[in-house]
Design a protein around this motif. Structure first.
Motif, short mmCIF file in Angstrom:
data_model
loop_
_atom_site.label_atom_id
_atom_site.label_comp_id
_atom_site.label_asym_id
_atom_site.label_seq_id
_atom_site.Cartn_x
_atom_site.Cartn_y
_atom_site.Cartn_z
N ILE A 117 41.62 48.80 34.42
CA ILE A 117 41.42 47.98 35.62
C ILE A 117 42.79 47.61 36.17
N PRO A 118 43.08 47.91 37.43
CA PRO A 118 44.39 47.52 37.99
C PRO A 118 44.43 46.00 38.21
N LEU A 119 45.14 45.30 37.37
CA LEU A 119 45.15 43.84 37.41
C LEU A 119 46.25 43.26 38.30
N GLU A 120 47.03 44.12 38.97
CA GLU A 120 48.13 43.63 39.80
C GLU A 120 47.68 43.21 41.19
N GLN A 121 46.50 43.60 41.61
CA GLN A 121 46.06 43.32 42.97
C GLN A 121 45.50 41.92 43.09
N ARG A 122 45.18 41.53 44.30
CA ARG A 122 44.53 40.24 44.56
C ARG A 122 43.07 40.48 44.90
N PRO A 123 42.19 39.53 44.56
CA PRO A 123 40.79 39.70 44.95
C PRO A 123 40.66 39.78 46.47
N THR A 124 39.75 40.62 46.95
CA THR A 124 39.62 40.81 48.40
C THR A 124 38.72 39.78 49.06
N GLY A 125 37.87 39.14 48.31
CA GLY A 125 37.00 38.13 48.92
C GLY A 125 35.67 38.05 48.22
N HIS A 126 34.83 37.17 48.74
CA HIS A 126 33.53 36.95 48.14
C HIS A 126 32.47 37.75 48.88
N VAL A 127 31.36 38.01 48.21
CA VAL A 127 30.23 38.66 48.86
C VAL A 127 29.36 37.59 49.51
N PRO A 128 28.48 37.97 50.46
CA PRO A 128 27.57 36.98 51.06
C PRO A 128 26.65 36.37 50.00
N TRP A 129 26.08 35.22 50.29
CA TRP A 129 25.26 34.49 49.33
C TRP A 129 24.11 35.33 48.79
N ASN A 130 23.55 36.22 49.59
CA ASN A 130 22.41 37.01 49.14
C ASN A 130 22.81 38.26 48.36
N LYS A 131 24.11 38.44 48.12
CA LYS A 131 24.62 39.58 47.34
C LYS A 131 25.31 39.11 46.05
#
Length: 184
Positions: free
Chosen positions: A111-125
């Motif tokens: 798993i490439p751990l150097e990146q930043r999270p891109t964001g959250h999914v919508p509530w229904n996902k």
């Protein structure tokens, strides 16, 4: 079968805090999406805190989480294929220093751990969370099935998944199967 093991170690609430663990969960979730993860820990209180934050991050990224609670890595690994999971995460006290936590990520790919999270999914996902309780029995049955009859006839004691931090430490249960004594 998990091929890659990635270790993250650091001091609890300094290097590895809830925000770090939440972001780690989201980052892994971004990489896996869609997917399913097994997560477990030892009986150490900070492990519980960090495991919950990682699980929350995974769910925020749309990943389904199966929480084993207090479990050893071999027992969790035994259930990896049956539960159709992409990877396992185990959180435990570092064997080197009592104030450090160790996060193990076991997967089929790095798993490439150097990146930043891109964001959250919508509530229904959002990912779903489920707790697993009766996982030890299938592990014990499988392990006993691997013991040859020549070994069974000797009366050797077999120890499975011993973990000094497990609540089972004080209640070591013993099984007799043929002539093999099994401690878990």
């Amino acid at each position: 079968m998990a091929v890659y093991v990635q270790d993250i170690r650091g001091t609890v609430n300094r290097d590895i805090d809830c925000a770090f663990a939440l972001n780690l969960g989201m980052l892994i979730g971004d990489y896996l999406r869609p997917g399913s993860v097994l997560i477990g820990r030892d009986a150490y209180t900070p492990s519980q805190m960090i495991k919950r934050a990682i699980g929350t991050g995974l769910m925020a990224a749309g990943i389904d989480v199966t929480d084993f609670g207090v479990v050893t890595v071999p027992v969790m690994h035994h259930n990896l294929q049956d539960l159709d999971a992409n990877l396992m995460i185990n959180v435990s006290r570092s064997p080197l220093r009592a104030d450090e936590i160790n996060i193990k990520i076991l997967s089929n790919h790095e798993i490439p751990l150097e990146q930043r999270p891109t964001g959250h999914v919508p509530w229904n996902k959002l990912g779903k969370l489920r707790y697993l309780d009766n996982y030890a029995e299938s592990y014990i049955e499988s392990a006993l099935g691997l013991i040859s009859s020549a070994v069974k006839d000797t009366g050797f004691m077999v120890v499975l998944g011993f973990d000094e931090g497990s609540p089972r430490e004080l209640k070591v249960r013993s099984l007799i199967c043929s002539n093999v004594r099994l401690l878990m």
